[in-house]
Structures are given as C-alpha cells and as structure tokens.
Design an enzyme around this catalytic site. Structure first.
Site, PDB file in Angstrom:
ATOM      1  N   SER A 150      -6.684   0.391  10.135  1.00 22.75           N
ATOM      2  CA  SER A 150      -6.540  -0.077   8.757  1.00 22.75           C
ATOM      3  C   SER A 150      -5.325  -0.991   8.586  1.00 22.75           C
ATOM      4  O   SER A 150      -5.045  -1.429   7.474  1.00 22.75           O
ATOM      5  CB  SER A 150      -6.436   1.118   7.802  1.00 22.75           C
ATOM      6  OG  SER A 150      -5.200   1.782   7.989  1.00 22.75           O
TER       7      SER A 150
ATOM      8  N   LYS B  14       1.772  -8.915  11.608  1.00 25.40           N
ATOM      9  CA  LYS B  14       2.600 -10.088  11.887  1.00 25.40           C
ATOM     10  C   LYS B  14       3.890 -10.063  11.097  1.00 25.40           C
ATOM     11  O   LYS B  14       4.861 -10.696  11.462  1.00 25.40           O
ATOM     12  CB  LYS B  14       1.828 -11.359  11.500  1.00 25.40           C
ATOM     13  CG  LYS B  14       1.150 -12.031  12.675  1.00 25.40           C
ATOM     14  CD  LYS B  14       0.654 -13.404  12.239  1.00 25.40           C
ATOM     15  CE  LYS B  14      -0.226 -14.070  13.247  1.00 25.40           C
ATOM     16  NZ  LYS B  14       0.333 -14.194  14.575  1.00 25.40           N
TER      17      LYS B  14
ATOM     18  N   GLY C  28      -4.093  -4.428   9.132  1.00 25.63           N
ATOM     19  CA  GLY C  28      -4.647  -5.751   9.441  1.00 25.63           C
ATOM     20  C   GLY C  28      -3.627  -6.680  10.073  1.00 25.63           C
ATOM     21  O   GLY C  28      -2.445  -6.356  10.160  1.00 25.63           O
ATOM     22  N   PRO C  29      -4.101  -7.844  10.521  1.00 22.66           N
ATOM     23  CA  PRO C  29      -3.212  -8.787  11.201  1.00 22.66           C
ATOM     24  C   PRO C  29      -2.054  -9.265  10.330  1.00 22.66           C
ATOM     25  O   PRO C  29      -0.961  -9.507  10.832  1.00 22.66           O
ATOM     26  CB  PRO C  29      -4.130  -9.952  11.593  1.00 22.66           C
ATOM     27  CG  PRO C  29      -5.409  -9.746  10.861  1.00 22.66           C
ATOM     28  CD  PRO C  29      -5.496  -8.311  10.481  1.00 22.66           C
ATOM     29  N   GLY C  30      -2.286  -9.365   9.030  1.00 21.55           N
ATOM     30  CA  GLY C  30      -1.219  -9.809   8.131  1.00 21.55           C
ATOM     31  C   GLY C  30      -0.062  -8.821   8.129  1.00 21.55           C
ATOM     32  O   GLY C  30       1.112  -9.195   8.273  1.00 21.55           O
ATOM     33  N   THR C  31      -0.392  -7.548   8.016  1.00 19.67           N
ATOM     34  CA  THR C  31       0.630  -6.488   8.024  1.00 19.67           C
ATOM     35  C   THR C  31       1.371  -6.493   9.350  1.00 19.67           C
ATOM     36  O   THR C  31       2.593  -6.353   9.404  1.00 19.67           O
ATOM     37  CB  THR C  31      -0.055  -5.113   7.852  1.00 19.67           C
ATOM     38  OG1 THR C  31      -0.838  -5.149   6.672  1.00 19.67           O
ATOM     39  CG2 THR C  31       0.952  -3.995   7.758  1.00 19.67           C
TER      40      THR C  31
ATOM     41  N   ASN D 247      -4.880   3.597   2.396  1.00 16.99           N
ATOM     42  CA  ASN D 247      -3.821   2.613   2.150  1.00 16.99           C
ATOM     43  C   ASN D 247      -4.390   1.337   1.535  1.00 16.99           C
ATOM     44  O   ASN D 247      -3.755   0.714   0.693  1.00 16.99           O
ATOM     45  CB  ASN D 247      -3.046   2.308   3.437  1.00 16.99           C
ATOM     46  CG  ASN D 247      -3.929   2.134   4.651  1.00 16.99           C
ATOM     47  OD1 ASN D 247      -4.858   2.920   4.889  1.00 16.99           O
ATOM     48  ND2 ASN D 247      -3.672   1.109   5.431  1.00 16.99           N
TER      49      ASN D 247
ATOM     50  N   CYS E 192       0.846  -1.201   0.000  1.00 16.13           N
ATOM     51  CA  CYS E 192       0.000   0.000   0.000  1.00 16.13           C
ATOM     52  C   CYS E 192       0.879   1.248   0.000  1.00 16.13           C
ATOM     53  O   CYS E 192       0.658   2.188  -0.769  1.00 16.13           O
ATOM     54  CB  CYS E 192      -0.933  -0.009   1.198  1.00 16.13           C
ATOM     55  SG  CYS E 192      -0.120   0.015   2.799  1.00 16.13           S
TER      56      CYS E 192
END
Lengths: 302, 378
Positions: A162, A169, A164-167, A273, A131
């Site tokens: 904004s 981790k 998220g958990p993926g970002t 983003n 992003c």
C-alpha cells in the site's frame, strides 16, 4: 440531482478511483469529471464507463468547460509537484480544491478536529496532511483537548503493497508533514512522526500508535472518554477505525494502539492508510457541499 | 515451539552450490570457501559499540564515554566508528528511547577528537530525514549509512542521492533483516542502492539468524552481481553465537567491510565481538590494521565495565536468533513481559511469527496487551 454539488477528481490512479467509488455513494457530491494525463490509463477508462467526462490532457483539458459543467469542488490525487498549478487553475474557475497530495499549500484539514474551521474560513484550498496524519492526529487532539500535550509522536506501519512510488520516493515528506500536522492540528507543542513499511504476506492492516507526553499527570478518565468519543467521530467516515489497546498510561505517557481497516472499495481492505485519505477527502468535500447547498458559501465569490 | 516460528528459509549447501553454479561460480567460490586462504586480504572493520551499543545502554551512553571510547579505538587503529542513536539519526523518541545527548552533541564531540579514525552515522528513512543527514555532515562525519528493510530499498533513494551529492561522503546502503529473503531477491535490492549511488552496500543480519552458509550464499552472489568497484559489507549479530564465524564466511565470500563491536556491545546478544574477530583475522592473516591487544583492552577495560547487563546469549537473545526477530526488540520484550506477567520468549516468538520488521517497537506493548488479555494475566 439538483441537491448535489458537482465535483472533479484529478488523478485517475488508485486513490482517485477509490475516491470516485466512495463519491458515487454520496448524497451531496456528484463526481462529473475525471482528469488524467495518460490516454491509456485504466482509471480514466473506468471513469468514462461510469459516465464521467474524462480528459487525458491534465487540468487544462477540463478548464474550458468546468464552469458550465458546474464543477465547484476538485480533488487533487496527483503529486505534490503539480498541485500548486492545478489548484491555481481550478480556483480561478470558482472551485474549491481539496488536496490529497503532500503539497500542503493550504491549511491542514483533519475532519473531526478542524474541518469546521476550514469551512468557516471559506478556505479555497485545504490539505489532507498524510495518511498517517489522518489516522493519528484526531487522537493527539483527543488528548490535547483534555490537557496540555508537550510532545506527540505517531508511528504508522503500512503494508509494503500500500506504499506507492510517490511515498517511497519522498518519504521525508511524510515525516515532516505529519509532524507538522501533529503540532498545528493535533495541538502538541512538538510533533514527531515515524513510518514503517512492512512487506509481510498477507499484507498487514494499517497500524498506528499514538504516544503523547502530557505536561501534568494525565487525567486518565477524561482522556479515555475523549479518545473513545473521537474514535466514534472518525468511525462515521472510516468504519474500520478500531482501538486495539489503550489508552495505556505510564507516568506522563499516554499510548493508544489503533488499527485502520479500509472499506475495500477499490483498494484492498488492508490499505486503511489509503482509505482514510479518500474518506477524509470526501468527508471534507461533503461539508463544503452542505455549506454551498445551504447558501452559506459561494466558492465563486471567495 | 510447535507453532512454527518460521525459519523463513533454510539455506542448504545444495541450494548454495546450485546458486553458484547458476552463475558459473561454483568451482572458484567453493574452492575459496573450502581453502579459507585469506592470507593478506585487506578489510575494513567498522565498530558499532557507540551506535548499536546504544540499544543495551537504552541510549544512555554519555558524550564523555563516547569521546573516551572513540579515542581509544582511534589509537588502536580502528578505521571507522559509528556514532548515532541506536535507531539512527532522529531516533530520539518515545518509541525507541530518548538518548542522554543529541546526535549533534555526540557527533560534534567525537569527530573533532579523531586523528585517523573516521566517523559514520546511521540513517533509517521513515525515522530520520535528509535534514538529519546534513546536520551529521556538518558535524564532521565521513560515512553515512542509509538503512532500510531488505525488501524496501527504494525508500532510500532520496537519502542516498542526496548523500552522493556531498563531495567525498562515503555513502553506504544497508539492507536489514537480510535473512528474510532469498539471495536473488536481496541482490535486486542491493543493486537499487548501488544505482542510487551507494559506493558500498551491506547485508545485515539484524536478527542474528543467519548461519555461515546463509552468509556465504548472499555475499557470494552479491559480489558476483554488483559492480566490482562497489564495496560489500556484512553486519552480524551474535544471537546464535555465529558473529565471528559469519563474518569470516563473509570475508571468504568477498565482503571487504565487516561490522563488529568491542565486547559485542550491541542489540540482542550484541554484534560480532570485534576484539575476537580481530584476533581471528590476525591468526588467519586477514589484515585489519587494528592492534589486537589494544582492542582486547578496550573491550575489557572500557566496554565491559559500562554494561548495564551482561550482553550475552541469554535465553531471550537466543530466541531472537532462533525465531528471526529484530535484535533491538530484546529489552522492549523483557519490559513488556514483566509489566504484563508474560514470558518474554513467548512475545519474541510471536513477533517473529508475525514477520515484524526493524522499527516496529511500538508493536511490542500492543502485542503484549493482546496476549495478556487472552491469557488473563492482567
């Protein structure tokens, strides 16, 4: 509907759903499949309500019929871990993969900078960087197309809600992938990326700062013009892409301060983003679709 | 200051006692605080002047200065010394400043000279990566401190998990701007870092905003809720001249690691002046293992002479503490104020009102430009 190219979205989460809403307005893309892994997913239910075919069995659930359903473009909005496998499978079925994960197995694509090259190269997998990359790399390129940029640095500040958990981790993926994009697509010799997550309420709109160090003294007029031109290009698919201040010139430093407001389709407007990712992904798909419709590209044969 | 600079919350004694009673701790904790009998309590002091002190030096401390100062601290018995770019590993940037030498050069030069002292490095996910962490370990650090904003502990999972896989590496989670949330919320975040494997967690008053009761409330609750074996630390800034008082409050409430910096060399009005804190500990019978006179000499003879400006509670540093603003914004606000004919205090107050967090240095010139346009100063 014959003038639209059919597409599948893999990943019915926030990104996938926002992408679906944008894709439904497209004049060249028709979303026909939504692929998930959780039968309880509200995103799958929403897509089914909108008339898409859905499966909760992952990509394998779509593979047997995707060719007869005419799917020629797929978007992956899942995670970097499963992307390579997803990509291989849909490529085998003759569909181009547009990767919205940080997997980056295909070439980076930042639409106003190098989408034309990706389409011309008939790449079967293109990666949308990050992003922060989508929001800033066009501006690094806007400076580097005027003169040599020895160093490009970006600071992306996003609201806590904004990110998220993926970002979270795997935040190192963001800094590495974005830095690499600044070099490979932005044209800076060395790239550096910083991400800041801010929990303020109400959530702040995505902010981005781009700093470039030029090799020679910056040509202020040419750079200013180039930056404004580039912003106009990005605004074609992200209307809320706004120059707040700059370019500021200080010796060989060129600084540009941006704000990115989303369209507010499925995601809230502050999440520029996420919006810029889905918008860039769709823009990329549309360009491929135009080439397919014009008879210049047949993914089946690539 | 009529446009409220938002004290995010003020911790009253009443709320504190309530919080402690809630945990069934009111009697023992308050008694301990009141009595202040800390005789014989052992703590670890951690010097910051070669990391946080990089801010007032605009990251220009030389390798030679780092070696000289760290050797003197080693000799004085300082057990732990942080050496990194002011904004942590990988902080070298336009945004924060390019340092006189790389983290690798600083760390490898200092680590090999230490007889007893251990060296730590700071890492802010989003700025530095696990690659920087591995580099610092190769240079010989014993401690890694992974820092996030107080509400965002989950971005440290990748780095803390990786650090705990390195045998013997002291792994610390460090929550910045801890004044911005309530003690109960803070403990949730501290526990995340504990769960990822940190053997020590820190409550960090990056803005120098906290008053002693604020520190007591947070440290006491954290001490009661964390595993007993998890160490607990406090990092103060001296913007309201509370560095020493807050650190003593932290020790009284159960912290066993305290950050400070010789002569206070650090961002804003500096960190807790370490030589002062050590002298106070001596008087109170708190055991730091540091030679008080040697600490005084380092502050006076080595640190003060190298200051570019007197690190003290000047008007702008006081504003940081008063408005709850990240301390390293100080010099950035001063420079933007000068460039765009504004008051640095106005810029800092507005940064506080917008609830900016650590690392948002890029916001300062942007904001200054907005203010200058609005006020017609450019």
């Amino acid at each position: 509907m014959s003038n639209k190219i059919k597409a599948a979205i893999i990943g019915p989460g926030n990104i996938g759903t926002d992408l679906l809403m944008k894709a439904q307005r497209s004049v060249v893309i028709e979303p026909v499949w939504m692929v998930g892994v959780d039968p309880e997913s509200p995103g799958l239910a929403r897509a089914a309500e909108m008339g898409l075919k859905t499966t909760a069995d992952g990509v394998d659930g779509m593979l047997p019929t995707m060719r007869e359903d005419g799917v020629q473009i797929c978007f992956d909005a899942t995670s970097a871990y499963v992307h390579a496998e997803n990509s291989r499978k849909v490529n085998e079925q003759g569909a181009v993969m547009i990767d919205l994960t940080p997997a980056a197995i295909g070439p980076f694509c930042v639409p106003p900078v190098n989408l034309v090259d990706a389409v011309a190269a008939k790449a079967m997998n293109v990666n949308m960087v990050t992003c922060g990359g989508q929001a800033t790399i066009p501006l690094v390129a806007a400076v580097s197309r005027v003169q040599e940029v020895t160093y490009g640095e970006i600071v992306a500040t996003v609201s806590s809600k904004s990110a998220g958990p993926g970002t979270r981790k795997n935040i190192d993926e963001f800094t590495r992938t974005t830095a690499s994009g600044i070099e490979k697509v932005g044209g800076a010799h060395t790239g550096k990326a910083i991400i800041i997550i801010n929990p303020a309420e109400p959530p702040l709109i995505m902010r981005d700062t781009v700093h470039c160090l030029t090799h020679d003294d910056p040509d202020q007029d040419a750079i200013t013009q180039s930056v404004h031109d580039m912003i106009a290009e990005v605004q074609k698919y992200v209307p809320g892409y706004t120059l707040k201040n700059g370019p500021v010139f200080d010796g060989k430093r060129v600084s540009i301060y941006m704000e990115v407001e989303g369209l507010g389709d499925f995601l809230p407007k502050y999440a520029g983003n996420l919006d810029i990712m889905t918008a860039a992904g769709l823009r990329t798909a549309e360009m491929y679709a135009e080439e397919i419709l014009a008879g210049n590209f047949n993914p089946e044969l690539a | 200051m009529d446009a409220e600079p938002k004290p995010t919350w003020m911790y009253s004694r009443r709320v504190l006692v309530h919080a402690l009673q809630h945990r069934g701790l009111a009697r023992s904790q308050t008694k301990r605080v009141d009595a202040m009998n800390l005789q014989g309590k052992k703590i670890t002091v951690h010097d910051m002047c070669l990391r946080d002190g990089m801010h007032p030096k605009q990251h220009q401390i030389t390798v030679e200065q780092m070696v000289t100062i760290s050797k003197a601290m080693d000799d004085a018995g300082v057990p732990l010394i942080e050496v990194t770019h002011g904004d942590g590993l990988g902080g070298t940037s336009v945004n924060y400043g390019f340092p006189a030498a790389s983290d690798e050069e600083y760390l490898s030069a200092v680590c090999k000279e230490m007889k007893n002292a251990k060296i730590s490095a700071l890492l802010l996910p989003g700025i530095g990566t696990v690659d920087h962490l591995k580099m610092a370990v190769d240079c010989g650090i014993s401690t890694i401190r992974v820092a996030t904003h107080c509400t965002e502990a989950d971005v440290s999972e990748q780095h803390i998990t990786m650090a705990t896989s390195i045998k013997g590496l002291d792994t610390v989670g460090f929550l910045m701007m801890a004044h911005m949330i309530e003690p109960e919320e803070l403990v949730v975040q501290l526990k995340l870092m504990e769960d990822y494997g940190a053997n020590c967690v820190y409550i960090t008053d990056s803005a120098g905003y906290m008053l002693p009761d604020d520190v007591t409330a947070r440290i006491a609750l954290a001490r009661a809720e964390l595993k007993p074996e998890t160490e607990l630390g406090f990092h103060g800034h001296h913007n309201l001249a509370m560095g020493v008082a807050n650190s003593v409050a932290a020790v009284a409430a159960g912290a066993n690691r305290i950050d400070g910096s010789m002569a206070g060399l650090g961002a804003g009005a500096g960190n807790t002046p370490l030589e002062v804190f050590i002298a106070v500990c001596d008087r109170m019978g708190i055991e730091t293992g540091v030679d008080t006179f040697k600490a005084m000499d380092i502050a006076e003879d080595l640190i003060v002479p190298m200051m570019d400006h007197m690190v003290r509670v000047d008007r702008d540093a006081l504003t940081l503490g008063y408005a709850g603003v990240y301390s390293s914004f100080l010099l950035f606000a001063k420079r933007s104020a000068e460039k765009y004919n504004l008051s640095s205090r106005d810029i800092l107050v507005e940064l506080g009102r917008r609830r900016t967090v650590g690392g948002q240095e890029d916001m300062i010139e942007d904001l200054a430009l907005d203010m200058a346009k609005e006020r017609g100063t450019i």
